[in-house]
Scaffold this motif. Structure first.
Motif, PDB file in Angstrom:
ATOM      1  N   PRO A   1      38.935  45.886  32.739  1.00  0.00           N
ATOM      2  CA  PRO A   1      40.377  45.610  32.686  1.00  0.00           C
ATOM      3  C   PRO A   1      40.802  44.692  33.823  1.00  0.00           C
ATOM      4  N   ARG A   2      41.804  43.863  33.541  1.00  0.00           N
ATOM      5  CA  ARG A   2      42.333  42.928  34.527  1.00  0.00           C
ATOM      6  C   ARG A   2      43.550  43.515  35.230  1.00  0.00           C
ATOM      7  N   LEU A   3      43.800  43.018  36.413  1.00  0.00           N
ATOM      8  CA  LEU A   3      45.011  43.377  37.136  1.00  0.00           C
ATOM      9  C   LEU A   3      46.202  42.695  36.472  1.00  0.00           C
TER      10      LEU A   3
ATOM     11  N   CYS B   1      34.105  52.249  32.490  1.00  0.00           N
ATOM     12  CA  CYS B   1      33.459  50.989  32.888  1.00  0.00           C
ATOM     13  C   CYS B   1      33.008  51.012  34.334  1.00  0.00           C
ATOM     14  N   GLY B   2      33.493  51.972  35.132  1.00  0.00           N
ATOM     15  CA  GLY B   2      33.064  52.099  36.517  1.00  0.00           C
ATOM     16  C   GLY B   2      33.816  51.225  37.496  1.00  0.00           C
ATOM     17  N   LYS B   3      34.843  50.532  37.046  1.00  0.00           N
ATOM     18  CA  LYS B   3      35.546  49.605  37.932  1.00  0.00           C
ATOM     19  C   LYS B   3      36.314  50.333  39.031  1.00  0.00           C
TER      20      LYS B   3
ATOM     21  N   SER C   1      44.152  55.667  37.860  1.00  0.00           N
ATOM     22  CA  SER C   1      43.042  54.803  37.459  1.00  0.00           C
ATOM     23  C   SER C   1      43.563  53.403  37.151  1.00  0.00           C
ATOM     24  N   PHE C   2      42.632  52.448  37.107  1.00  0.00           N
ATOM     25  CA  PHE C   2      42.993  51.045  36.925  1.00  0.00           C
ATOM     26  C   PHE C   2      43.598  50.800  35.551  1.00  0.00           C
ATOM     27  N   CYS C   3      43.113  51.518  34.535  1.00  0.00           N
ATOM     28  CA  CYS C   3      43.651  51.356  33.182  1.00  0.00           C
ATOM     29  C   CYS C   3      43.865  52.734  32.563  1.00  0.00           C
TER      30      CYS C   3
END
Length: 450
Positions: free
Chosen positions: A206-208, A359-361, A403-405
């Motif tokens: 995923p993108r910021l 995804c582990g990001k 989380s990021f997404c």
């Protein structure tokens, strides 16, 4: 140039919606329903013909007026999303269709492509004209090779028939090219920005945001991203008019949707109905809970949505009512579990899925899903350690919203919801295996497996 009002069909164009309103699914069972010949015989591409007589602004306005909401789970107004694209600057803009359907229980977009791919192709064409694009992408899961082949054939049929030969692009006079792209099978690519990274040849992360895809999406250009059911719903709105669409549904959740009923009902399947139908009614239409058993729990929008019990059977299935009752309508993947099922076992399987697909990001999701899986497997085996349930709540609480997404939220939700609704079953995992409390064979829907 015609006006939006001119796009309305003359005279009565529809009958009042009933309990079920088949639109996308109406011809699924007919002979060779996936072919262009069949699709055109039942009125296919009438919507595109009407769209080509309208300006992009009129098309966007018409879809706004229909109150069509995104069918990928968020329910964001589709026409409004299209309008977020910046003014045309002479450079490309793209449509990307998210067909990366893979969440447990979600099973509407793949059958739509399999049985009625031309509705999606026509929807892609109408949407591309509305946003001024002449290149569109359909991102499909690579595992469904048979569906991919059918989609490729549908694109080829529409192209060879000249249906996409003109009427698109910034000047409204270009041919439309549709690229069907097979992904490598990562659930994270269902997240729209991870899908864009994958489509560009990078690892799906995923993108910021910001920038949002509407401003800087595919190849850094303005991009509209919608899922299959959303885009496939557009042709009927163009052919029959916004008033037809607004005659269905509730005050804020207009129209029809595919409700995918699976699990312990007599006849699982796809039920296309106006928003606002209840789960009680859908279970009745599916023949009821399998004989000799009663409903224990269900989820309204797939494995990532909070659990409901029989107490919520009469909640209208629209975005606002389901949210008000404490869950999310999501993709309308209605999974039904009867009294033979261990909640711990079900949540453990979902947790394994999310841990595998992370995804582990970001650290909360990467580490949190790993440890939730370890604890869930202990509890399922009856080998839980003192404080495991509280530890699960703590870990899930530190994933949700951090989380990021949205994958992190999706992983944490069934754990927190399961404990809230069935804490006793989770605590029983300190001493007793789930298979002893609820023999797994009893849950099988196949007689041969019991």
């Amino acid at each position: 140039m015609s006006t939006t009002a001119d796009a309305q069909p003359a005279g009565p164009a529809f009958t009042a919606p009933g309990t079920l309103t088949p639109v996308l699914t109406e011809h699924w069972g007919e002979d060779r329903s996936w072919t262009l010949e069949h699709y055109r015989s039942v009125g296919g591409y009438e919507g595109l013909a009407r769209a080509k007589a309208m300006s992009p602004e009129e098309l966007v306005g018409l879809v706004k007026g229909s109150n069509l909401r995104g069918r990928g789970g968020a329910g964001f107004p589709t026409g409004l999303k299209w309008s977020f694209l910046p003014p045309m600057d002479g450079q490309p803009r793209y449509l990307v269709v998210n067909a990366d359907e893979s969440e447990p229980g979600t099973c509407k977009d793949i059958p739509t492509i399999l049985a009625n791919p031309q509705a999606l192709i026509e929807g892609v064409a109408i949407t591309s004209r509305a946003i001024g694009g002449d290149l569109a992408f359909i991102y499909l899961r690579g595992e469904v090779a048979h569906v991919y082949r059918r989609l490729l054939a549908a694109v080829r049929e529409a192209t060879d028939a000249g249906l996409l030969s003109t009427g698109f692009g910034l000047d409204g006079a270009q041919p439309l090219r549709i690229v069907a792209h097979a992904g490598a099978g990562a659930y994270i690519c269902g997240e729209e920005t991870a899908l864009l990274d994958s489509l560009e040849g990078r690892r799906g992360h995923p993108r910021l945001k910001p920038p949002f895809p509407a401003v800087a999406g595919l190849y850094g250009r303005p991009t509209v991203i919608n899922n299959v059911e959303t885009i496939a719903s557009v042709p009927a709105i163009l052919a029959k008019g916004p008033d037809w669409y607004n005659a269905m549904g509730t005050e804020r959740s207009k129209g029809h949707g595919i409700f995918s009923l699976s699990g312990h009902v007599a006849s699982p399947g796809q039920f296309e109905a106006p928003f606002g139908i209840t789960m009680r009614r859908l279970i009745e239409l599916a023949g009821g809970i399998r004989p000799g058993h009663s409903l224990k729990f269900w989820v309204p929008g797939g494995s990532s949505t909070p659990i409901f019990t029989p107490d919520e059977l009469d909640v209208p299935l629209d975005y606002e009512s389901v949210a008000g009752a404490g869950s999310m309508l999501g993709t309308r993947a209605l999974q039904v579990f009867d009294d033979t099922v261990s909640v711990v076992r079900v949540v453990a399987r979902w947790t394994e899925f999310y841990q595998h697909e992370s995804c582990g990001k970001c650290t909360p999701c990467r580490e949190g899903t790993y440890w939730m899986r370890q604890i869930m497997l202990r509890l399922e085996a009856g080998k839980g350690l003192p404080g495991d349930v509280e530890k699960l709540e703590d870990i899930a609480g530190n994933i949700a919203g951090r989380s990021f997404c949205a994958l992190g939220d999706a992983a944490a939700t069934p754990v927190l919801s399961g404990i809230k609704r069935f804490r006793g079953e989770f605590e029983a995992g300190y001493t007793t295996p789930a298979r002893e409390l609820f023999p797994y064979r009893a849950s099988s829907i196949l007689e041969s497996a019991r």
